[in-house]
Design a protein around this motif. Structure first.
Motif, PDB file in Angstrom:
ATOM      1  N   ILE A   1       3.964   5.571  -5.749  1.00 35.82           N
ATOM      2  CA  ILE A   1       3.644   5.223  -7.328  1.00 35.82           C
ATOM      3  C   ILE A   1       2.703   6.630  -7.912  1.00 35.82           C
ATOM      4  O   ILE A   1       3.051   7.174  -8.796  1.00 35.82           O
ATOM      5  CB  ILE A   1       3.361   4.005  -7.786  1.00 35.82           C
ATOM      6  CG1 ILE A   1       4.193   3.072  -7.679  1.00 35.82           C
ATOM      7  CG2 ILE A   1       2.651   4.162  -9.230  1.00 35.82           C
ATOM      8  CD1 ILE A   1       3.998   1.757  -7.735  1.00 35.82           C
TER       9      ILE A   1
ATOM     10  N   THR B   1       3.926   1.482  -1.164  1.00 40.25           N
ATOM     11  CA  THR B   1       4.461   1.568  -2.538  1.00 40.25           C
ATOM     12  C   THR B   1       3.388   2.324  -3.647  1.00 40.25           C
ATOM     13  O   THR B   1       3.771   3.096  -4.374  1.00 40.25           O
ATOM     14  CB  THR B   1       4.886  -0.108  -2.883  1.00 40.25           C
ATOM     15  OG1 THR B   1       5.692  -0.317  -2.010  1.00 40.25           O
ATOM     16  CG2 THR B   1       5.327   0.314  -4.402  1.00 40.25           C
ATOM     17  N   GLU B   2       2.386   1.821  -3.398  1.00 38.89           N
ATOM     18  CA  GLU B   2       1.077   2.380  -4.272  1.00 38.89           C
ATOM     19  C   GLU B   2       0.967   3.806  -4.039  1.00 38.89           C
ATOM     20  O   GLU B   2       0.958   4.625  -5.102  1.00 38.89           O
ATOM     21  CB  GLU B   2      -0.298   1.583  -3.870  1.00 38.89           C
ATOM     22  CG  GLU B   2      -0.548   0.309  -4.628  1.00 38.89           C
ATOM     23  CD  GLU B   2      -0.362   0.238  -6.109  1.00 38.89           C
ATOM     24  OE1 GLU B   2      -0.920   1.134  -6.685  1.00 38.89           O
ATOM     25  OE2 GLU B   2       0.146  -0.923  -6.477  1.00 38.89           O
ATOM     26  N   ILE B   3       0.805   4.105  -2.877  1.00 35.07           N
ATOM     27  CA  ILE B   3       0.608   5.661  -2.542  1.00 35.07           C
ATOM     28  C   ILE B   3       2.219   6.522  -3.242  1.00 35.07           C
ATOM     29  O   ILE B   3       1.911   7.585  -3.821  1.00 35.07           O
ATOM     30  CB  ILE B   3       0.830   5.857  -1.154  1.00 35.07           C
ATOM     31  CG1 ILE B   3      -0.255   5.361  -0.429  1.00 35.07           C
ATOM     32  CG2 ILE B   3       1.032   7.511  -0.657  1.00 35.07           C
ATOM     33  CD1 ILE B   3      -0.037   5.307   1.232  1.00 35.07           C
TER      34      ILE B   3
ATOM     35  N   GLN C   1       0.738  -1.123  -0.116  1.00 35.04           N
ATOM     36  CA  GLN C   1       0.042   0.085  -0.095  1.00 35.04           C
ATOM     37  C   GLN C   1       0.920   1.166   0.021  1.00 35.04           C
ATOM     38  O   GLN C   1       0.543   2.342  -0.586  1.00 35.04           O
ATOM     39  CB  GLN C   1      -0.937  -0.040   1.085  1.00 35.04           C
ATOM     40  CG  GLN C   1      -2.032  -1.216   1.142  1.00 35.04           C
ATOM     41  CD  GLN C   1      -2.856  -1.178   2.331  1.00 35.04           C
ATOM     42  OE1 GLN C   1      -2.196  -1.241   3.475  1.00 35.04           O
ATOM     43  NE2 GLN C   1      -4.076  -1.514   2.129  1.00 35.04           N
TER      44      GLN C   1
END
Lengths: 134, 134, 134, 134, 134, 134
Positions: free
Chosen positions: A105, A101-103, A99
């Protein structure tokens, strides 16, 4: 009312210390310790305002608050040490590595690819340090 | 594989259009329309990359993604029109007015009181426009 | 050497005035005029340093200099009036509308989609005003 | 159309890989490699959007694109690793050291003397590393 | 100690209200009033932290504090309403128009000519409004 | 007039060199020296514009100018080396360590707690280096 205020004031610093310990953990304590010989009053402000006041407000859960902080610090791109502390904090309050990492990106969209890249490399360091300590 | 790629490419633009409609709603369509006579290619990129690629990734829910975007735009403080669009978007994907207000208040800690104030006043405008339209 | 210096100093302000007139045109003169009753000394600095010193340096052509300036101002995202002046300036020194649009689109990569969008909308205004004046 | 899209999609990633190799060279490959164990999907986005989409557009030559990128990154002042990669890239696509130095000096006007100084010191490091490797 | 804390807490909000009234005057009250229907808690934070805590500290005089604030807001370049409030505040605590103009001119060195220009034009508006009100 | 201009030009560079030596001291000379093999012209601009022009203006004392510069650089948060140079400069022109600490603490209000923290840690390094050298 005096009594309530007294109580509020006591719990403001105390509440902040407890919140910082819960959220930032060891990384937060290092920041506070580093302030001791330059600006100990500012250490109190760090406990009182961000943690005693803001993070202690009931209107938003800690996991959501850390999403906001990680996003903001990665987007601003000029506060690498604090970004690392809050990637730690995100893990502490229940965000997964994926999660976070998603933020980071996603910040490519709003602050550009360099901000996302530098955020991802900060996360890589934090994750690696955790693995080493485990 | 060619077939899969063809499908992927079709759905990248299509997926982005559907995601933008769902997330940004009317406010997003106005942005796209305004690009028509200056940079229509860029309108496609807006559909494809932020919405077709990023917001369509499964690793983080839309509510969390909008928390990140609202925080980042408020903290950067130089993208007022996009902040308003994403305050709308936050409401569209399930954030309450109170939660959005909490995110903006929290930005005082990381980007300063002016960033929080300007974010709150942007939210006030969006909320008022919603009330008027209702 | 005294003579050369005297000459250099004269031409520094003069050279700056000529360069600003050539590059920024009418838009530049409005900025200078607006400074008259608040900080006339600063108007001299604008002539002397950016235009008399920097834009007059032989190592880079004016077209390349305006690419750099448009990109920087769009990426920083906090200087809308100056971005418009330099979109004008870019057209004045030989950049096409299409080339300026490309520079602004490219800023999505380095400063995020909001910076590119706001840059494109600034360009749209400048191009429309030119069409109207033509 | 399916066929064309398939082709387009294939060439988007492929085109991006070729463009990154041509423009950023070794420095670009290091960035991609460093993403492998944290966000390999983001490595694909780097190939696809900045390089496959933007740098591959015909409306502006690569030399002009690198002027824009170097200026933007130096002006923002918060992306030192990416600035160095693009000073390399500028040299790769035909900018001279003198021209890159001029772009960085010019940023003193738009982003202040510290941004110009830090950009010049980044260039100094890149130029020295090139001399050492030569 | 309870008594002292109660007193401290009372005076924190009270001290902040008095400090804001003294420093920001009418402009500060408008900001607080505008927060009433969106985030009244944040109005309390504005009183308490910037004004009750920081501006009330004895280690630096108010005139020096406003120099710092005007410089910071002009340099950041993304908080025009707050810059105007603090140009007012600077006049309220004893800075002359000439001194404020000097601070803004100086920002050309550290944040670029656009930041200085936009700061000077903000000052021009504030000074004109004062003249009109006089 | 030629004579006056010649004199003015001579004293602009000379005045800048004297001002830089007085204000920035050893730290300033290191910056200038580091420019010698990359952009010696820019070293002249550093003498001439910030120091020969701006810091030499009579309208604001050097102590106030350094308050403005320290505040701006700490708030921008992307120019750590220059912030350190100007913390040195502040001490050189009469600011106490306590006053510099106050300025940096105050930046928490306008640029966020990370900007203040990073500023305070920069000051801690400068103060420690001074103690070591003493």
């Amino acid at each position: 009312m005096t009594h309530i205020n007294a109580h509020a004031e006591t719990s403001r610093l105390e509440r902040g210390k407890r919140a910082l310990a819960e959220i930032d953990g060891e990384a937060g304590h290092k920041v506070i310790a580093a302030l001791a010989d330059i600006a100990p009053d500012f250490a109190d402000y760090v406990f009182e305002f961000p943690f005693g006041d803001i993070y202690s407000r009931p209107g938003l859960d800690l996991r959501s608050r850390e999403i906001a902080t990680i996003a903001a610090l990665a987007a601003m791109g000029n506060a690498a040490p604090q970004l690392k502390v809050h990637i730690e904090a995100g893990l502490n309050v229940g965000l997964s590595r994926e999660q976070i990492t998603e933020i980071l990106i996603q910040m490519a969209v709003y602050a550009g690819f360099p901000a996302a890249l530098n955020g991802l490399f900060a996360a890589k360091e934090v994750f690696a340090a955790r693995d080493l300590a485990a």
